[in-house]
Scaffold this motif. Structure first.
Motif: not given
Lengths: 250, 250
Positions: A204-205, A95, A91-93, A164-165, A208-210, A160, A167
């Motif tokens: 997406g990454d 930044t 899994r990737r985020q 991410l948390g 925080g979405l696909t 951000q 929206k």
DNA sequence: CGCTACGTTGAGAACAATCAACCCCGGTGG
DNA sequence: CCACCGGGGTTGATTGTTCTCAACGTAGCG
């Protein structure tokens, strides 16, 4: 995250091997005023010139990986870079996405805390970390400027976190497009239509979405008349005020 | 986010009116070595002492609000502070919890980019921003230290983005408990059981979850034998290795 | 000319949110 | 002294947004 207002038309400056250093003429730097090197005296600039080299990356080339010894700092000259962190299972985020004028590679520890990779063909300035640190010791003004840049990064990171948390997918995409547009304007480029050089997966990454959700949300915004998708990865913001409202959760 | 290893037993130092300044003796500061004021020469410390005052807040008291003119920087002396950003409709994202030794209030712009409020009874040092800036100009070592602290904050923020964007509720809670535990140890306190002074709602707003999900996830971890909930807001990590694995997504 | 990577769309599943009830505790006032 | 109240926490039932799995289209490239 820095401000930038010079038109860079192409990406390639000089065709050199990937990752190979190249002596760069800081005096001719087109993005200097937004970087660490802004407002330097000629003799200071000369010292910078003496330690800097240039790096050129092709689309998809890695610049460095998380955990690697942090030996260099970089400044994006042209192109775009993505920085990201990974979980054990892949899994990737993202930044951040970095554009001309932005810097990266700052590390508190001895190793990089994230990975960096070219989104498009990219050119960067490269500063050996040790040498730059010694320069910063002698020129507090440069360190002061760096503090301002890092503080700004931190404020962007907090924004951000809110995204991410809290929206929705819709709000995330609207915020993302507006962010790209604003930064494009700051670089003196057209803010609308906005160029979106990264893939749906990368977006997406970052949000925080696909990929699928990103794609669907673009479609939804398009059908709602807020945007149109143009060829070449451009997005026209047909109703910017509406996008602003969506991004703010209204 | 800073490191800290002094035992602070209670919260109250001197009963003073909420928000009222108090001349503070920096020489006796128990958390100095982790703050901006670390490793100062006596004469530098004297200059700091001359501009600093103390602020005491009761549980729930606001310290400042987003958008307010940023006139002060603060250092937490005892207690705990939460910082957060809001959306128009009231959705809230905590961007951090601050403990003794941590600083807050740094603003690039003229106004605060987030709000801050006391989680428990809290005492802070207060620095007038302008005066501190002038001091930083004269003492580059202090600015250097500040740069290190902000860089660390940025790294923490990036880690939190990974959590918010890519971790499950279970992984978020495990990560959160481990973070609290580590920071408690850094302050020289017991890392297990760990004191969790904030409400379920605050935790949810920090992790991008609802109170209900936080509560359910605690219950789930408890039933799985990873933790036990003790009275007084303490959490015993019965199987820390397991929590570490969960937090990493394994 | 076919690969491959990327993007879109659909159907169904799943995780977390929402709505709601209830408990527990501490404080307050009759 | 105890009944009442309010806030925080837990649990349950249901909903819904997003993810997952899958198919298919399209564009660029060897």
């Amino acid at each position: 995250m820095a401000i930038f207002d010079v038109k860079t038309t192409g990406q390639v400056r000089e065709p050199i091997a990937r990752g190979a250093p190249l002596r760069a003429p800081c005096g001719a730097c087109t993005v200097r005023h937004l970087t660490l090197c802004a407002a330097l005296e000629p003799h200071e600039l000369a010292e910078i010139s003496a330690i800097v080299s240039s790096v050129e990356l092709a689309r998809g080339d890695p610049l460095f990986d998380e955990g690697e010894p942090a030996q260099h700092l970089f400044n994006v000259t042209s192109g775009a870079v993505k920085v990201y962190k990974l979980l054990a299972d892949g899994r990737r985020q993202m930044t951040g996405f970095l554009f001309p004028g932005d810097f990266l590679g700052l590390a508190n520890e001895e190793t990089y805390a994230y990975s960096a990779e070219a989104v498009t063909h990219t050119v960067l300035c490269r500063f050996p970390r040790r040498k730059l640190e010694r320069l910063l010791e002698r020129y507090p003004k440069m360190e002061h400027r760096l503090l301002g840049m890092v503080s700004h990064e931190l404020a962007v990171a907090q924004e951000q976190m809110l995204l991410l948390g809290r929206k929705t997918a819709r709000e995330k995409i609207a915020s993302f497009l507006l962010m790209l547009s604003r930064r494009s304007v700051q670089r003196g480029q057209n803010g609308n239509p906005v160029v979106v050089p990264m893939s749906r997966n990368d977006i997406g990454d970052y949000l925080g979405l696909t990929t699928e959700t990103v794609s669907r949300t673009f479609t939804q915004l398009k059908q709602g008349g807020s945007i149109s998708l143009l060829p070449g990865g451009k997005v026209e913001m047909a109703d910017r005020a509406r996008l602003e409202d969506i991004a703010e959760g209204l």
